[in-house]
Scaffold this motif. Structure first.
Motif, mmCIF file in Angstrom:
data_model
loop_
_atom_site.group_PDB
_atom_site.id
_atom_site.type_symbol
_atom_site.label_atom_id
_atom_site.label_comp_id
_atom_site.label_asym_id
_atom_site.label_seq_id
_atom_site.Cartn_x
_atom_site.Cartn_y
_atom_site.Cartn_z
ATOM 1 N N PHE A 41 0.816 -1.218 0.000
ATOM 2 C CA PHE A 41 0.000 0.000 0.000
ATOM 3 C C PHE A 41 0.853 1.273 0.000
ATOM 4 O O PHE A 41 0.515 2.265 -0.631
ATOM 5 C CB PHE A 41 -0.974 -0.006 1.192
ATOM 6 C CG PHE A 41 -1.994 1.088 1.097
ATOM 7 C CD1 PHE A 41 -2.930 1.110 0.063
ATOM 8 C CD2 PHE A 41 -2.010 2.131 2.011
ATOM 9 C CE1 PHE A 41 -3.857 2.128 -0.053
ATOM 10 C CE2 PHE A 41 -2.931 3.157 1.908
ATOM 11 C CZ PHE A 41 -3.857 3.153 0.866
ATOM 12 N N TRP A 42 1.982 1.183 0.701
ATOM 13 C CA TRP A 42 2.850 2.375 0.798
ATOM 14 C C TRP A 42 3.425 2.809 -0.560
ATOM 15 O O TRP A 42 3.843 3.945 -0.731
ATOM 16 C CB TRP A 42 3.948 2.161 1.833
ATOM 17 C CG TRP A 42 4.872 1.011 1.527
ATOM 18 C CD1 TRP A 42 4.641 -0.303 1.783
ATOM 19 C CD2 TRP A 42 6.160 1.069 0.902
ATOM 20 N NE1 TRP A 42 5.704 -1.067 1.353
ATOM 21 C CE2 TRP A 42 6.651 -0.243 0.808
ATOM 22 C CE3 TRP A 42 6.946 2.119 0.409
ATOM 23 C CZ2 TRP A 42 7.879 -0.550 0.246
ATOM 24 C CZ3 TRP A 42 8.184 1.809 -0.150
ATOM 25 C CH2 TRP A 42 8.631 0.491 -0.224
ATOM 26 N N PHE A 43 3.402 1.909 -1.554
ATOM 27 C CA PHE A 43 3.860 2.292 -2.905
ATOM 28 C C PHE A 43 3.011 3.431 -3.486
ATOM 29 O O PHE A 43 3.433 4.117 -4.407
ATOM 30 C CB PHE A 43 3.770 1.119 -3.881
ATOM 31 C CG PHE A 43 4.833 0.059 -3.720
ATOM 32 C CD1 PHE A 43 5.981 0.281 -2.968
ATOM 33 C CD2 PHE A 43 4.699 -1.178 -4.352
ATOM 34 C CE1 PHE A 43 6.956 -0.708 -2.849
ATOM 35 C CE2 PHE A 43 5.658 -2.161 -4.231
ATOM 36 C CZ PHE A 43 6.790 -1.926 -3.475
ATOM 37 N N SER A 44 1.790 3.598 -2.920
ATOM 38 C CA SER A 44 0.912 4.651 -3.464
ATOM 39 C C SER A 44 1.507 6.046 -3.226
ATOM 40 O O SER A 44 1.091 7.020 -3.855
ATOM 41 C CB SER A 44 -0.494 4.551 -2.865
ATOM 42 O OG SER A 44 -0.411 4.663 -1.467
ATOM 43 N N GLN A 45 2.505 6.120 -2.328
ATOM 44 C CA GLN A 45 3.193 7.407 -2.072
ATOM 45 C C GLN A 45 3.884 7.937 -3.328
ATOM 46 O O GLN A 45 4.268 9.110 -3.376
ATOM 47 C CB GLN A 45 4.258 7.231 -0.965
ATOM 48 C CG GLN A 45 3.714 6.766 0.371
ATOM 49 C CD GLN A 45 2.726 7.749 0.963
ATOM 50 O OE1 GLN A 45 2.905 8.948 0.842
ATOM 51 N NE2 GLN A 45 1.659 7.245 1.577
ATOM 52 N N ILE A 46 4.066 7.065 -4.311
ATOM 53 C CA ILE A 46 4.723 7.501 -5.554
ATOM 54 C C ILE A 46 3.974 8.681 -6.189
ATOM 55 O O ILE A 46 4.547 9.494 -6.895
ATOM 56 C CB ILE A 46 4.900 6.306 -6.533
ATOM 57 C CG1 ILE A 46 5.958 6.606 -7.574
ATOM 58 C CG2 ILE A 46 3.595 5.879 -7.186
ATOM 59 C CD1 ILE A 46 6.550 5.389 -8.256
ATOM 60 N N PHE A 47 2.665 8.790 -5.897
ATOM 61 C CA PHE A 47 1.879 9.932 -6.379
ATOM 62 C C PHE A 47 1.554 10.905 -5.238
ATOM 63 O O PHE A 47 0.617 11.690 -5.349
ATOM 64 C CB PHE A 47 0.595 9.458 -7.055
ATOM 65 C CG PHE A 47 0.802 8.916 -8.446
ATOM 66 C CD1 PHE A 47 1.273 9.742 -9.462
ATOM 67 C CD2 PHE A 47 0.532 7.585 -8.737
ATOM 68 C CE1 PHE A 47 1.469 9.251 -10.748
ATOM 69 C CE2 PHE A 47 0.725 7.088 -10.022
ATOM 70 C CZ PHE A 47 1.195 7.916 -11.030
ATOM 71 N N GLY A 48 2.251 10.811 -4.126
ATOM 72 C CA GLY A 48 2.029 11.726 -3.002
ATOM 73 C C GLY A 48 1.087 11.151 -1.969
ATOM 74 O O GLY A 48 1.470 10.951 -0.827
ATOM 75 N N THR A 49 -0.163 10.856 -2.384
ATOM 76 C CA THR A 49 -1.141 10.281 -1.441
ATOM 77 C C THR A 49 -1.869 9.131 -2.149
ATOM 78 O O THR A 49 -1.925 9.109 -3.392
ATOM 79 C CB THR A 49 -2.201 11.320 -1.026
ATOM 80 O OG1 THR A 49 -2.935 11.699 -2.218
ATOM 81 C CG2 THR A 49 -1.603 12.551 -0.387
ATOM 82 N N PRO A 50 -2.463 8.205 -1.373
ATOM 83 C CA PRO A 50 -3.222 7.104 -1.997
ATOM 84 C C PRO A 50 -4.371 7.627 -2.861
ATOM 85 O O PRO A 50 -4.636 7.094 -3.933
ATOM 86 C CB PRO A 50 -3.762 6.308 -0.806
ATOM 87 C CG PRO A 50 -2.937 6.714 0.354
ATOM 88 C CD PRO A 50 -2.410 8.084 0.098
ATOM 89 N N GLN A 51 -5.029 8.712 -2.384
ATOM 90 C CA GLN A 51 -6.150 9.272 -3.152
ATOM 91 C C GLN A 51 -5.670 9.772 -4.516
ATOM 92 O O GLN A 51 -6.315 9.525 -5.547
ATOM 93 C CB GLN A 51 -6.793 10.452 -2.392
ATOM 94 C CG GLN A 51 -7.529 10.072 -1.125
ATOM 95 C CD GLN A 51 -6.590 9.843 0.063
ATOM 96 O OE1 GLN A 51 -5.373 9.937 -0.033
ATOM 97 N NE2 GLN A 51 -7.169 9.526 1.203
ATOM 98 N N MET A 52 -4.534 10.460 -4.486
ATOM 99 C CA MET A 52 -3.984 11.000 -5.731
ATOM 100 C C MET A 52 -3.599 9.844 -6.670
ATOM 101 O O MET A 52 -3.827 9.905 -7.880
ATOM 102 C CB MET A 52 -2.773 11.880 -5.414
ATOM 103 C CG MET A 52 -2.309 12.738 -6.560
ATOM 104 S SD MET A 52 -3.635 13.654 -7.322
ATOM 105 C CE MET A 52 -3.651 15.129 -6.345
ATOM 106 N N ALA A 53 -3.001 8.773 -6.082
ATOM 107 C CA ALA A 53 -2.611 7.615 -6.890
ATOM 108 C C ALA A 53 -3.837 7.038 -7.606
ATOM 109 O O ALA A 53 -3.798 6.734 -8.800
ATOM 110 C CB ALA A 53 -1.961 6.551 -6.004
ATOM 111 N N ARG A 54 -4.946 6.921 -6.853
ATOM 112 C CA ARG A 54 -6.186 6.359 -7.425
ATOM 113 C C ARG A 54 -6.720 7.238 -8.573
ATOM 114 O O ARG A 54 -7.209 6.733 -9.583
ATOM 115 C CB ARG A 54 -7.225 6.189 -6.300
ATOM 116 C CG ARG A 54 -8.630 5.887 -6.734
ATOM 117 C CD ARG A 54 -8.725 4.594 -7.531
ATOM 118 N NE ARG A 54 -10.038 4.482 -8.145
ATOM 119 C CZ ARG A 54 -10.391 5.057 -9.288
ATOM 120 N NH1 ARG A 54 -9.531 5.794 -9.949
ATOM 121 N NH2 ARG A 54 -11.601 4.898 -9.761
ATOM 122 N N ILE A 55 -6.588 8.558 -8.424
ATOM 123 C CA ILE A 55 -7.099 9.462 -9.477
ATOM 124 C C ILE A 55 -6.178 9.427 -10.706
ATOM 125 O O ILE A 55 -6.632 9.322 -11.841
ATOM 126 C CB ILE A 55 -7.218 10.921 -8.936
ATOM 127 C CG1 ILE A 55 -8.310 10.990 -7.860
ATOM 128 C CG2 ILE A 55 -7.509 11.906 -10.062
ATOM 129 C CD1 ILE A 55 -8.318 12.273 -7.035
#
Ligand code: HEM
Length: 220
Positions: A41-55
């Motif tokens: 889950f922490w890989f989602s930091q690649i886009f700053g936040t998980p929400q941003m990663a999802r968008i």
């Protein structure tokens, strides 16, 4: 004739195209694994936040798809499997040991198979990705269809990740290959020993697309 000249293999636009696709792939692989498995889950930091990663993930997916298909049309004519590729595939153990190198054109059989795996994966990933893309398109598809899409998306993402690991490993394994995609050139020796038919075309001047021998390093 001295054989330490440099041969052009990829133009600047081809290289930019390739590295844009590769950068998108890295962003997508990390954010996708973050959605796929809790430990990642922490890989989602690649886009700053998980929400941003999802968008952002689906938009980057569309950029990779378009970029890859520009590559597809550039290289498809060079990636059809022919008789000498079958021979190459049967002698692959010898090829790895460097004992024997049957006639190979611009790409060897392994690269060609990889090209078609990449192509199939890209098509399935973009189609299934659109089918599950909330809030834009997902509601147009039934729940059972979306479930199949999610399953296929995960499988083909894993297949593409495994394939790219092999692609990168092969590029590092065969010394002098990375340079083709960074500087756009390979040595004459590299071309002659790994892609002799392509080398022949270059020497005879029949590869009109990118092939020419650069003046840099020309010791004739
Ligand atoms: C991320 C690290 C990557 C590295 C280090 C890398 C490296 C390379 C290198 C060195 C070549 C030239 C090989 C040659 O001319 O013999 C190449 C070609 C190519 N790469 Fe990559 N690559 C990477 C990622 C990707 C990705 C993500 C894709 C697409 C999904 C891709 C698609 C291609 C294609 C289509 C070619 C043209 C040759 C062919 O048809 O096999 N690469 N790559």
């Amino acid at each position: 004739m001295a054989k330490n000249r440099l041969i052009k293999r990829y133009s600047a636009s081809e290289r930019i195209n390739h590295w844009v696709v590769a950068a998108c792939f890295i962003l997508l692989a990390f954010s996708g694994l973050a959605f796929f498995y809790p430990s990642f889950f922490w890989f989602s930091q690649i886009f700053g936040t998980p929400q941003m990663a999802r968008i952002v993930h689906p938009f980057v997916g569309v950029i990779m798809f378009v970029g890859f298909f520009v590559q597809f049309f550039r290289y498809v004519s060079r990636n059809f499997i022919n008789k000498s590729d079958i021979k190459w595939a049967f002698s692959v153990k010898k090829v790895i040991k460097g004992e024997h190198m049957p006639n190979v054109g611009k790409y060897n059989a392994g690269q060609k198979v990889m090209f078609w795996v990449m192509t199939l994966s890209m098509i399935i990933l973009v189609v299934t990705g659109v089918m599950m893309w909330q809030p834009y398109f997902a509601n147009e598809f039934s729940i059972p269809l979306r479930r199949v899409a999610i399953l296929l998306h995960a499988w083909f993402a894993l297949i593409l990740i495994a394939s790219i690991i092999v692609h990168v490993y092969a590029a590092i394994w065969v010394k002098g290959t990375i340079r083709a995609m960074t500087e756009g050139v390979v040595t004459e020796k590299w071309a002659e020993s790994h892609h002799p038919l392509w080398y022949q075309e270059v020497i005879e001047g029949s590869d009109k697309t990118v092939a020419n021998i650069t003046k840099k390093n020309n010791v004739e």
